[in-house]
Design an enzyme around this catalytic site. Structure first.
Site, mmCIF file in Angstrom:
data_model
loop_
_atom_site.group_PDB
_atom_site.id
_atom_site.type_symbol
_atom_site.label_atom_id
_atom_site.label_comp_id
_atom_site.label_asym_id
_atom_site.label_seq_id
_atom_site.Cartn_x
_atom_site.Cartn_y
_atom_site.Cartn_z
ATOM 1 N N ASP A 1 52.656 73.631 12.219
ATOM 2 C CA ASP A 1 52.772 74.648 11.314
ATOM 3 C C ASP A 1 52.320 75.886 11.786
ATOM 4 O O ASP A 1 51.695 76.305 12.610
ATOM 5 C CB ASP A 1 52.313 74.205 10.157
ATOM 6 N N SER B 1 44.460 52.750 16.659
ATOM 7 C CA SER B 1 44.035 54.105 17.406
ATOM 8 C C SER B 1 43.312 54.496 16.366
ATOM 9 O O SER B 1 43.500 54.547 15.136
ATOM 10 C CB SER B 1 45.325 54.715 17.823
ATOM 11 N N PHE C 1 44.539 68.920 0.166
ATOM 12 C CA PHE C 1 45.394 68.605 1.742
ATOM 13 C C PHE C 1 46.666 68.015 1.389
ATOM 14 O O PHE C 1 47.894 68.283 1.969
ATOM 15 C CB PHE C 1 44.445 67.794 2.614
ATOM 16 N N GLU D 1 41.995 58.819 15.355
ATOM 17 C CA GLU D 1 42.374 60.253 15.487
ATOM 18 C C GLU D 1 41.065 61.028 15.289
ATOM 19 O O GLU D 1 40.335 61.070 14.200
ATOM 20 C CB GLU D 1 43.581 60.574 14.563
ATOM 21 N N HIS E 1 47.211 53.515 12.767
ATOM 22 C CA HIS E 1 46.573 54.627 13.519
ATOM 23 C C HIS E 1 45.494 55.262 12.128
ATOM 24 O O HIS E 1 46.049 55.461 11.356
ATOM 25 C CB HIS E 1 47.670 55.840 13.606
#
Ligand code: FAD
Length: 277
Positions: free
Chosen positions: A99, A6, A205, A8, A255
């Protein structure tokens, strides 16, 4: 068993960005992924953009899974969104706590387990539900064991499988699978794979999201300085090898966090599918 792959995306803010994303999606779709997923902005901030891209993708005949969290929304708003997705033929949702975005004050955080229960209560078994998992431990978790136990709660509440936060250390994933199995989890846990393209962004990040860049890898990437081409080349070789190690070790699929780019994830999936269709 067939492997599951998959991709994203995150929802772009502009019309031009959305057009570019549709082209990216069509190019990646030539690899016949099982589905695309579209992230949901913290606190519901991208609700309309996420929904727009999900509905457009579904209308193009492509399987797509919206990410969803309560954010600051009331239950009625979440029910309405679930109904819209159902009517559009969406069959999968990535259910998250999310978040609290800075500046949004004391928005109540609803644990992903509660959202899974809510969706099952409202939509029955219509949706396949994915939840998030953290091989290197979620930053708010009281302990490794407790984090695994909370993952089990989400799966026991009705989620079908989990997708991990990205990681660069294959052992962290395999150890996590063992810990999950010992805790009684028997549902698939798909590794989430982040390509390495821009080291500065990745480092920033990673500090916040419960993913570690191993010291040797950080030093190696730092050593390239501003040489973006070398970072991208080394990053692609390293992450492609990571994918191979995961698949050889029995991962049920992958993914890919695409960052809305065709490459390098397209080449990575081509390489992985060549040995693990
Ligand atoms: P939860 O499973 O609810 O867990 C959150 C924390 O609370 C963990 O530390 C857990 O150990 C702890 N916990 C769980 N239950 C309890 C309890 N009963 N009591 C006390 N502590 C508990 N963020 C976005 O904003 N939008 C996205 O689209 C998005 N997509 C993501 C996709 C994937 C595959 C992953 C891995 C992450 C994604 N995230 C996204 C990030 C995610 O929202 C954050 O990591 C968030 O901080 C936790 O969400 P969760 O669903 O894992 O939370």
């Amino acid at each position: 068993m067939a492997k599951r792959y998959s991709f994203e995306f995150f929802p772009p803010k502009t019309e031009a960005g959305r057009d570019k994303l549709a082209a990216t999606r069509d190019e990646l779709n030539s690899l016949s992924p099982d589905f695309f997923s579209v992230t949901y902005g913290a606190g519901g901030s991208t609700r309309d953009n996420t929904r727009g891209i999900v509905l457009e993708t579904k209308a193009a005949g492509i399987d797509v899974a919206p990410h969803l969290s309560f954010g600051g929304d009331e239950e009625d708003a979440v029910r309405a969104l679930l109904d819209q997705y159902r009517e559009a033929g969406v069959r999968r949702i990535v259910a998250l706590r999310g978040d609290i975005p800075s500046g949004m004050g004391a928005t109540r955080l609803v644990y992903a387990r509660e959202l899974v229960e809510f969706i099952r209560q409202h939509s029955g078994d219509h949706f396949e539900l994915e939840v998030a998992a953290y091989p290197e431990v979620h930053p708010d978790a009281p302990s490794y064991e407790q984090d695994v136990s909370y993952l089990k709660d989400k799966l026991d509440a009705g989620a079908n499988s989990a997708i991990t936060q990205y990681f660069f250390n294959a052992d962290a994933y395999f150890y996590f699978l063992e810990a999950c199995e010992k805790a009684g989890i028997d549902k698939p846990i798909y590794p989430g794979i982040m390509p390495i393209t821009n080291y500065a962004n990745l480092a920033r990040f990673s500090r916040n999201c419960g993913a570690e860049i191993p010291r040797w890898l950080a030093r190696k990437l730092e050593g390239y300085g501003q040489d973006a081409d070398s970072i991208a080349k080394f990053g692609e070789e390293f992450v492609t090898e990571l994918c191979h190690i995961l698949m050889e070790g029995g991962a049920p699929g992958i993914h890919f966090y695409t960052m809305n780019q065709v490459q390098p994830v397209k080449r990575m999936l081509e390489a992985v599918k060549a040995s693990h269709p």
